[in-house]
Enzyme design. Structure first.
Site, PDB file in Angstrom:
ATOM      1  N   LYS A 114      -8.028   8.877 -38.543  1.00  0.00           N
ATOM      2  CA  LYS A 114      -9.497   8.824 -38.585  1.00  0.00           C
ATOM      3  C   LYS A 114     -10.010   7.403 -38.544  1.00  0.00           C
ATOM      4  O   LYS A 114     -11.045   7.135 -37.943  1.00  0.00           O
ATOM      5  CB  LYS A 114     -10.016   9.551 -39.831  1.00  0.00           C
ATOM      6  N   LYS A 203      -7.970  24.375 -29.133  1.00  0.00           N
ATOM      7  CA  LYS A 203      -8.303  25.069 -30.370  1.00  0.00           C
ATOM      8  C   LYS A 203      -9.785  25.443 -30.365  1.00  0.00           C
ATOM      9  O   LYS A 203     -10.612  24.691 -29.837  1.00  0.00           O
ATOM     10  CB  LYS A 203      -8.022  24.095 -31.532  1.00  0.00           C
ATOM     11  N   LYS A 206     -16.360  24.105 -32.491  1.00  0.00           N
ATOM     12  CA  LYS A 206     -17.779  24.055 -32.141  1.00  0.00           C
ATOM     13  C   LYS A 206     -18.105  22.833 -31.299  1.00  0.00           C
ATOM     14  O   LYS A 206     -19.023  22.856 -30.495  1.00  0.00           O
ATOM     15  CB  LYS A 206     -18.629  24.050 -33.411  1.00  0.00           C
TER      16      LYS A 206
END
Ligand code: TRP
Length: 346
Positions: A114, A203, A206
């Protein structure tokens, strides 16, 4: 009878729960309520470690709370709460941070990923801002789990390292200050990975856009449309060699969904038909859509019911927070005593 195990898990707030979230985690959480004492948390404080909008965060946390109830988390048996309503956990987070090595934190894969991502995503002159919150993420996660002295934590494989760290922190605390925390075990229960129906090589997410996900509370027509237009073979041969019985990603995904909805026998039969070359895709799609609609319409009704009944949603959230605080507060009191700090004035 042995005492029931205490289960703890957390989920990031999002305004729309997808069937990917449901089959990938929440369905299992619902089942665990029958055998264990469960505590489930909407981790809004963790969500703050990525760029976010304040109003959206509050909205997403509230929606996730409602979604969990609608999906079958039963507040009469289970503590389900929003993380920021329990300040005891953040105090415990600080205490546990003093028992966590900086080296361990900076070696966490998720932190490396990240922080790298954020760096690459920013224009050079914005400066790469990597918050210490991102580094502290796993300490807060340990505090979540340990505040409830949980025995088991159902999570995906990607959280194994964080769980290992939580165990290390518990162990260090226990050996320095005397036993307080069980070392939380990872519960790798078989969960279902759902792929995008529009692009079954990815996968379900959204962030790919509305074509790529199905909401758990989506309208029937829309669910049927998305299943009808699901990518199946796209002309490609089944993945793997002849002996490797793996259908194409699109077919596998539909079979997976069908099985996850409880129709395992149908899924098994259709998989055999597929390899026999007799499967009609319209039949698979029809059955999968029916199964999904049957499952989700119940949840959609329950959601509407909750929203109608709970005229004071915020009050409900506060009430659940109180229940969580009672448990976390007990643990924190013991931790303060053992570590030599004060409690705030009553
Ligand atoms: N880090 C977890 C995830 O991204 C979410 C989480 C936060 C969690 N606190 C937790 C999971 C405690 C299990 C237990 O999925």
């Amino acid at each position: 009878m042995p005492p029931r195990k205490r289960v703890y898990s957390g989920i990031q707030p999002t305004a729309v729960m997808t069937i990917g979230n449901y089959f990938g985690a929440v369905q299992n959480w619902v089942r665990l309520q029958d055998e264990c004492d469960c505590v489930y948390c909407v981790v809004d404080l963790h969500a703050m470690t990525a760029p976010y909008d304040a109003a959206e965060l509050r909205h997403a946390s509230t929606e996730m709370f409602v979604s969990l109830l609608a999906a079958g988390i039963d507040p009469d048996r289970t503590i389900v709460y929003i993380q920021s309503t329990v300040p005891e956990q953040t105090e415990l987070c600080w205490m546990l941070a003093t028992l966590t090595s900086l080296g361990d934190l900076s070696r966490m894969t998720q932190f490396k990923e990240k922080s790298g991502l954020l760096k690459d995503g920013l224009a050079e002159d914005d400066g790469a801002f990597i918050s210490a919150g991102l580094l502290f993420y796993p300490v807060l996660q340990a505090a979540d789990i340990l505040a409830y002295r949980a025995d088991c934590v159902p999570v995906g494989q990607d959280q194994s390292q964080h769980l290992e760290l939580s165990r290390g922190i518990a162990k260090r605390f226990n050996s320095r200050f005397g036993y307080l925390f069980p070392e939380p075990e990872t519960l790798h229960t078989p969960i279902t990975k759902v792929l995008s129906t529009a692009d079954p090589t990815r996968k379900m997410s959204k962030s790919l856009g509305p074509k790529h996900y199905i909401g758990l509370f989506e309208e029937e027509d829309s669910i049927r449309r998305k299943i009808r237009s699901a990518v199946t073979d796209s002309g490609a041969a089944p993945v793997g060699g002849a002996g490797d019985r793996q259908a194409s990603p699109g077919i596998e995904n539909l079979l997976t969904l069908l099985a996850a909805c409880g129709h395992r026998d149908d899924a098994k039969r259709m998989r055999e038909d597929y390899f026999a070359g007799t499967l009609r895709y319209v039949d698979l799609k029809g059955l999968t859509a029916d199964a999904l609609v049957a499952l989700t319409s119940e949840m959609r009704d329950r959601r509407a019911d909750i929203l109608r009944r709970e005229t004071d949603l915020e009050g409900r959230i506060m009430e659940m927070g109180e229940r969580a605080r009672a448990v976390a507060g007990e643990t924190l009191a013991l931790a303060r005593e053992k570590m030599g700090t004060f409690a705030p004035p009553a």
